[in-house]
Enzyme design. Structure first.
Site, PDB file in Angstrom:
ATOM      1  N   CYS A 103       0.824  -1.209   0.000  1.00 56.41           N
ATOM      2  CA  CYS A 103       0.000   0.000   0.000  1.00 56.41           C
ATOM      3  C   CYS A 103       0.861   1.263   0.000  1.00 56.41           C
ATOM      4  CB  CYS A 103      -0.933   0.011   1.215  1.00 56.41           C
ATOM      5  SG  CYS A 103      -0.088  -0.008   2.801  1.00 56.41           S
ATOM      6  N   GLU A 123       8.091  -0.211  11.422  1.00 52.33           N
ATOM      7  CA  GLU A 123       6.921  -1.112  11.384  1.00 52.33           C
ATOM      8  C   GLU A 123       7.340  -2.482  10.859  1.00 52.33           C
ATOM      9  OE1 GLU A 123       4.943  -2.254   8.670  1.00 52.33           O
ATOM     10  OE2 GLU A 123       5.657  -1.146   6.946  1.00 52.33           O
ATOM     11  N   GLN A 162       6.187  -8.730   4.025  1.00 51.94           N
ATOM     12  CA  GLN A 162       5.906  -8.520   2.602  1.00 51.94           C
ATOM     13  C   GLN A 162       7.139  -8.819   1.740  1.00 51.94           C
ATOM     14  OE1 GLN A 162       4.549  -4.530   3.329  1.00 51.94           O
ATOM     15  NE2 GLN A 162       2.391  -5.069   3.170  1.00 51.94           N
ATOM     16  N   GLY A 201     -13.406  -5.805   5.335  1.00 49.22           N
ATOM     17  CA  GLY A 201     -12.193  -6.555   4.987  1.00 49.22           C
ATOM     18  C   GLY A 201     -11.558  -7.177   6.212  1.00 49.22           C
TER      19      GLY A 201
END
Length: 541
Positions: A139, A203, A209, A280
C-alpha cells in the site's frame, strides 16, 4: 514476430551511446525524497530523465528457422562492437515509487496485486536487457528490482513497461519515480526490510511482505541468483535490525495509525462509544480490530465475503465482540456506523459519493460527520466521497499526522540500524564481486584439465596398457592431478574477492584480465555472447 523482435533488439544494441540515454540529477531534497531523514547516510536518490534514442534498422533477415535467425543476430551483435558492453557490468537496480515520492492516486495505478507478481516478473525478464526481476508492491510502495545487462537500456525498458501496465505516460511517471543502482539499490532494499523506509519507522509488516516476494517468486521459479540472494540478505538484515536495535518497540503500524487517527478525529468523550465498522478481514483488517480492542473498544462489525476469516479472528481476539456481516450488507452496515475502516484487495471503489450521501446522518455527539478511514491501495473509498458534507475521508497518506507524534525515539535507533545495514551491505557486495571471477576460474580449470588429460593419454600410450596395473595407473593420474592443483593454487588465490582478505576488487579484476589474456580464455566475451544469445532465442520463441 520473431524477425521484427530480433531486428528491434539488435537495433537497440547498435545504438551504443550509453551516456545519452538517461540524464540524472539530484532530487529537490538534495539526497533523496524522504519524510524521514537518515542523517548518517547521504543517499543518491536520482530521478531519471530518459530521452528516446533513434533506433537504426540494421536489417535482420526474416528467418524461417529460429536458430539461424538467432545466430545471425548474435553475429551482428559481435560486429557492432560488443566491447561497449564488456566495460559495463550487469547492474542491480531498483526503480519505483513510494509514499515518500508519490501520492496514493499514483501508487494505486501502478499497484500489482500479489496474484500477478509472477506474471509481472515473467514479463520483466522478457525485456531485452533485463536478466532477473522481482516486484515489491504494497500500500505504501511499488518497486521493481532488476539485474540489467545494460543500465541505461534496462531502466528505459522497465519504465516503458510500467507506463504500459499502468496507463500513465512516461513523462508523468518521471516526476514520481526514483532509481537506484548497485550498492544504493541494495542498501535501499535492506532499509525497506528493516522498516527504515516505511511511513511508520520500524513497522514490522514490511518484512513479511519482503518475505512474501521470495515465497511467490520461488513457487513460480522467477528469481535469478542475484535477486534471490539480495532479497534473502535483506530479510536477514531486517531481522537483525529489529533484534539488535529494538526499533519496532512502540512502533505503530499502518493499521494502528489508522485507529489512532480515527480516535483523534472523534470527540474524546465519545470516541470509545462510536460504532465501528471494518470492511475486509485480511491481515491489515485483523490488526485494525486488534488495535481497537487495545484502545478499549468493546464491539466492531466486520463485513467480509466469507465468515471463515472472521471466525479465526474471533478465536484469537477474545476481548472485543466481533459481529459478522456478509458483503451484501455493507451499505446497511455503514448506515449504522460512525466510523468505517476499509481494507480490502478490491481494485474498484466500494464506496462512492452516491452511496455515502444516501446514508442517514450520524449523531451530533460525533460532530455530525461519518469518518471513512481507507488504508487500501488501490483505494476502497472513492475520492468523490470527500464532497459529501456529512462525511470525512482519510487515506494512507493522511496517517503522517499520527506518525510524526512518536518517531523521535526510533530515529535514534535508526542510526544504530545503519551500522548493521552497512556491514550486511559489504557482505552482499563481496559475494557479488566474487561472482565476477567464477567463469575465469572454471575456464582456467577446464583448460588445465584438458592439458592434463591429453598428456596422460600420451604417457599411458608410451608405457603400454600391459605395463600399467590399476594401482600404478591411479598413482600416475593422482600425480598429474596434484601437479595441476598446485600450479593452479596461486593463480586461483589471486582471483578471490570474497572479503576474506585485503585484496580489492580492482586488483582481483586485473588478475582475472591477465589470466584471460595469458591463457586466451576470452571469458567475458563468451559469457556476454551466451546472455545475448539466450535473450534473442527467448524473443523468438
Amino acid at each position: 514476430m520473431a524477425a521484427s523482435s530480433t531486428t528491434a533488439f539488435t537495433a537497440s544494441l547498435a545504438c551504443a551511446r550509453p551516456d545519452s540515454l538517461i540524464f540524472l540529477r539530484r532530487s529537490a531534497g538534495g539526497f533523496g525524497i524522504r519524510s524521514i531523514a537518515m542523517p548518517l547516510r547521504s543517499r543518491r536518490l536520482w530521478r531519471g530523465r530518459i530521452r528516446s534514442e533513434a533506433a537504426t534498422d540494421i536489417g535482420v533477415k526474416s528467418a524461417s528457422n529460429s536458430r539461424a535467425s538467432s545466430i545471425s543476430a548474435l553475429e551482428q551483435f559481435k560486429a557492432l562492437g560488443s566491447d561497449r558492453y564488456m566495460k559495463e557490468r550487469s547492474s542491480i537496480a531498483v526503480i519505483g515509487l513510494s509514499v515518500h515520492t508519490a501520492p496514493v492516486e499514483m501508487r494505486e495505478k501502478l499497484a500489482v496485486p500479489e496474484a500477478l507478481w509472477s506474471r509481472a516478473i515473467g514479463e520483466l525478464c522478457n525485456l531485452n536487457h533485463i536478466e532477473e526481476a522481482a516486484v515489491l508492491s504494497t500500500c505504501n510502495r511499488m518497486e521493481i528490482y532488476v539485474v540489467a545487462l545494460s543500465w541505461h537500456r534496462g531502466i528505459r525498458e522497465v519504465m516503458e513497461w510500467m507506463s504500459k501496465t499502468s496507463g500513465i505516460p512516461v513523462s508523468e511517471l518521471r516526476d514520481h519515480l526514483f532509481m537506484l543502482r548497485d550498492s544504493d539499490a541494495t542498501r535501499h532494499l535492506f532499509e525497506v526490510a528493516a522498516g527504515l523506509d516505511s511511513l511508520v519507522l520500524g513497522e514490522g509488516q514490511i518484512l513479511a511482505q519482503v518475505k512474501q516476494v521470495v515465497k511467490v517468486a520461488q513457487s513460480s521459479g522467477g528469481l535469478g541468483k542475484n535477486i534471490d540472494r539480495l532479497f534473502k540478505d535483506a530479510i536477514s538484515t531486517g531481522k537483525k535490525v529489529r533484534t539488535e536495535t529494538n526499533i519496532s518497540s512502540g512502533a505503530v503500524s499502518v493499521s494502528s495509525a489508522a485507529v489512532e487517527l480515527a480516535l483523534m478525529k472523534l470527540p474524546a468523550s465519545y470516541a470509545l462509544s462510536a460504532r465501528m465498522l471494518l470492511v475486509g478481514a485480511g491481515k491489515m483488517g485483523k490488526l485494525v480490530i486488534k488495535h481497537l480492542a487495545a484502545k478499549g473498544c468493546k464491539s466492531v462489525v466486520v463485513v467480509n465475503p466469507s465468515i471463515a476469516k472472521v471466525d479465526a479472528i474471533r478465536e484469537e481476539l477474545e476481548d472485543i465482540e466481533i459481529i459478522y456481516k456478509p458483503l451484501t450488507e455493507m451499505l446497511s452496515s455503514a448506515a449504522e456506523a460512525d466510523v468505517v475502516f476499509t481494507s480490502t484487495a478490491s481494485e474498484t471503489p466500494l464506496f462512492l459519493k452516491e452511496h455515502v450521501e444516501n446514508l442517514p446522518p450520524v449523531s451530533e455527539n460525533f460532530g455530525g460527520f461519518r469518518l471513512f478511514v481507507d488504508i487500501s491501495v488501490p483505494r476502497n473509498v472513492g475520492s468523490c466521497v470527500s464532497e459529501v458534507k456529512t462525511a470525512r475521508l482519510y487515506n494512507v497518506d493522511d496517517l503522517k499526522e499520527v506518525v510524526e507524534a512518536n518517531k523521535e525515539d526510533r530515529l535514534r535507533k535508526a542510526m544504530e540500524a545503519q551500522a548493521i545495514i552497512t556491514k550486511e551491505l559489504k557482505s552482499f557486495e563481496a559475494w557479488r564481486d566474487s561472482l565476477e571471477t567464477v567463469p575465469t576460474i572454471k575456464k582456467l580449470r577446464s583448460y588445465a584439465e584438458r592439458i592434463k588429460s591429453a598428456e596422460l593419454e600420451k604417457c599411458i600410450q608410451k608405457m603400454g596398457d600391459d605395463v600399467l596395473t590399476k594401482k600404478v595407473r591411479r598413482a600416475v593420474e593422482d600425480l598429474a592431478s596434484g601437479i595441476v592443483n598446485k600450479l593452479l593454487h596461486g593463480p586461483l588465490q589471486h582471483l578471490r574477492c570474497d572479503g576474506s582478505d585485503s585484496r580489492t576488487l580492482d586488483e582481483t579484476l586485473e588478475n582475472m584480465h591477465a589470466l584471460n589474456r595469458m591463457f586466451s580464455l576470452d571469458t567475458e566475451k563468451a559469457i556476454l555472447e551466451q546472455k545475448i544469445k539466450a535473450k534473442v532465442e527467448k524473443v523468438q520463441s
